[in-house]
Design a protein around this motif. Structure first.
Motif, short mmCIF file in Angstrom:
data_model
loop_
_atom_site.label_atom_id
_atom_site.label_comp_id
_atom_site.label_asym_id
_atom_site.label_seq_id
_atom_site.Cartn_x
_atom_site.Cartn_y
_atom_site.Cartn_z
N LEU A 112 20.36 32.99 1.07
CA LEU A 112 19.38 33.28 -0.06
C LEU A 112 18.45 32.01 0.18
CD1 LEU A 112 18.33 34.81 -2.37
CD2 LEU A 112 19.77 33.85 -3.64
N GLU A 113 18.86 30.81 0.35
CA GLU A 113 18.21 29.79 0.37
C GLU A 113 16.91 30.03 1.71
OE1 GLU A 113 19.87 25.81 -1.05
OE2 GLU A 113 21.12 26.61 0.43
N MET A 114 17.48 30.45 2.76
CA MET A 114 16.82 30.85 3.93
C MET A 114 15.75 31.87 3.59
SD MET A 114 17.70 32.39 7.46
CE MET A 114 19.32 31.25 7.86
N ALA A 115 16.07 32.83 2.86
CA ALA A 115 15.24 33.95 2.33
C ALA A 115 14.07 33.35 1.47
CB ALA A 115 16.02 35.01 1.59
N LEU A 116 14.69 32.43 0.36
CA LEU A 116 13.67 31.89 -0.62
C LEU A 116 12.58 31.15 0.25
CD1 LEU A 116 16.03 30.70 -3.14
CD2 LEU A 116 14.20 32.46 -3.54
N ALA A 117 12.89 30.80 1.35
CA ALA A 117 11.68 29.92 2.14
C ALA A 117 10.66 30.87 2.76
CB ALA A 117 12.18 29.05 3.13
N CYS A 118 10.89 32.26 2.88
CA CYS A 118 10.09 33.20 3.31
C CYS A 118 9.07 33.49 2.17
CB CYS A 118 10.78 34.54 3.81
SG CYS A 118 12.18 34.11 5.31
N ASP A 119 8.01 34.04 2.70
CA ASP A 119 6.78 34.49 1.87
C ASP A 119 7.19 35.63 1.25
OD1 ASP A 119 4.68 32.35 3.06
OD2 ASP A 119 4.98 33.47 4.84
N VAL B 74 25.75 30.54 -5.27
CA VAL B 74 27.10 30.44 -5.62
C VAL B 74 27.71 29.04 -5.46
CG1 VAL B 74 27.40 32.92 -5.44
CG2 VAL B 74 28.28 31.30 -3.55
N GLU B 75 27.10 27.92 -5.07
CA GLU B 75 27.58 26.88 -4.68
C GLU B 75 28.56 26.07 -5.93
OE1 GLU B 75 24.31 27.51 -1.58
OE2 GLU B 75 24.63 27.82 -3.75
N ALA C 126 19.91 23.33 0.42
CA ALA C 126 18.84 23.73 1.32
C ALA C 126 17.61 24.15 0.37
CB ALA C 126 19.21 24.75 2.41
N GLY C 127 17.40 23.59 -0.60
CA GLY C 127 16.29 24.16 -1.38
C GLY C 127 16.22 25.21 -2.21
N GLY C 128 17.53 25.60 -2.71
CA GLY C 128 17.79 26.56 -3.64
C GLY C 128 17.39 26.12 -5.05
N THR C 129 17.78 24.86 -5.35
CA THR C 129 17.27 24.32 -6.64
C THR C 129 15.83 24.25 -6.91
OG1 THR C 129 17.46 21.96 -6.32
CG2 THR C 129 19.49 23.34 -6.98
N LEU D 223 21.27 31.75 -13.07
CA LEU D 223 21.99 32.32 -11.81
C LEU D 223 22.83 30.95 -11.14
CD1 LEU D 223 19.44 34.60 -10.42
CD2 LEU D 223 21.09 35.02 -11.93
N ILE D 224 22.13 29.89 -11.14
CA ILE D 224 22.81 28.93 -10.40
C ILE D 224 24.27 28.37 -11.14
CG2 ILE D 224 22.45 26.54 -9.57
CD1 ILE D 224 19.67 27.08 -8.87
N PHE D 225 23.84 28.00 -12.43
CA PHE D 225 25.10 27.61 -13.37
C PHE D 225 26.02 28.69 -13.19
CE2 PHE D 225 21.90 25.18 -16.32
CZ PHE D 225 21.60 24.37 -15.05
N ALA D 226 25.96 29.75 -13.25
CA ALA D 226 26.94 30.86 -13.27
C ALA D 226 27.20 31.46 -12.07
CB ALA D 226 26.52 32.30 -14.32
#
Length: 331
Positions: free
Chosen positions: A180-187, A200-201, A210-213, A228-231
């Protein structure tokens, strides 16, 4: 190294649901490429008839290293579109050292090619986009290796996002953690309605590395991103669209590539537009969103100044006056 082929004419001759088979054919095609990177000949004829009428590419990637990544430069009317396909079926496309290495090489090739208009990042493995870090490989790493590897993966995702052309993530399956972090870097992100997404880390007592936060709050807002991140919550494509995580949620088809097909449609919408203008628009948006409005307007003005002296701008004006389709060359 990743496999690069431009075979749009062949692609158009195949049913759309033969996407995976098409890539297999592309892999077999490399058997007829000699050490110079040109199609091999025998008795004055191409050893592989599929190369007939195709101009040799500047660079070809071999299919060794388990063929983890396959890259196609499309041709014909789709010339300028690059499809980056992740292909690690046994590992659910998990991010490994080898995949990071090959993606860096692919990104570098794209970055230096002025003919590229847009990029689609997708999966060649049904039901999965990317399952995040390769935890089996990670378990074998010495603790001293983990930090540098995560840093390299983070740098890769940053480089992907910094490509000057539009990047479309076609999410036709699970995009978890680093996926998902890879996808988040996309436009732009497009997901099938059945796709699953989540950072889900925290389930592993770590955090997105890798940039998710940073990217998720910028996309859907701070409060929702925290939830989403906490849960460690996983959501489907429909919910992702509702939250604004993806731009489009499409009903999955029998071939399992509905998001890819929609991504290709979008790339085809982008393709005819002025390539320098698209690059400057992306730069202006990406830099402007991080600063105050006044500074952002100054960035826009500077980017606008870059398109004024171009031949493409004059071609656009001429085409408008003559009521015809413009032919932009990126000059």
């Amino acid at each position: 190294m990743a496999l690069v082929l431009g075979r749009q004419a062949l692609r158009q001759a195949m049913p759309v649901c033969l996407l995976a088979a098409e890539w297999d054919t592309a892999g077999r095609l490399t058997a007829s490429i000699n050490s110079t990177g040109h199609p091999a000949f025998s008795g004055g004829r191409l050893l592989n008839p599929l190369w007939s009428g195709l101009a040799p590419r500047k660079r070809f990637y071999s299919s060794d290293s388990k063929d983890d990544l396959r890259v196609r430069y499309l041709e014909g009317e789709d010339s300028g579109i690059v499809v980056v396909g992740i292909n690690r079926p046994k590992a659910k496309n998990a991010i490994s050292k080898n995949l990071v290495k090959m993606m860096f090489e692919a990104v570098e090739d794209i970055k230096t090619n002025n003919k590229v208009r847009s990029v689609i990042v997708c999966s060649l493995v049904p039901g999965v986009f990317c399952a995040g870090a390769d935890l089996k490989e990670r378990a074998k790493m010495h603790p001293s290796e983990v930090g540098p590897f995560v840093s390299k993966a983070r740098a890769l995702i940053t480089e992907l996002g910094n490509l000057p052309v539009p990047i479309i993530a076609a999410i036709d399956g699970a995009a978890i953690g680093g996926g998902l972090e890879m996808a988040l870097a996309c436009d732009i992100r497009i997901a099938s309605n059945t796709a699953k997404m989540g950072l889900v880390e925290t389930k592993l007592a770590i955090i997105p590395g890798a940039g998710g936060t940073q990217r998720l709050p910028r996309v859907i807002g701070v409060s929702l991103a925290k939830e989403l991140i906490f849960a460690a919550r996983v959501i489907d494509g429909i919910e992702a669209y509702r939250l604004g995580l993806v731009s489009h949620s499409v009903e999955q088809n029998n071939c399992g590539d509905a998001a890819y097909q929609r991504g290709l449609e979008l790339a085809r919408e982008i393709n005819p537009q002025g390539p320098i203008a698209i690059r400057m628009a992306k730069l202006s948006i990406n830099q402007g969103i991080e600063v105050d409005l006044s500074t952002g307007l100054a960035i826009e003005e500077a980017c606008y100044a870059q398109v004024i002296p171009t031949k493409d701008r004059l071609e656009g004006l001429a085409a408008f006056k003559e009521k015809r389709r413009p032919h932009f060359k990126g000059e």
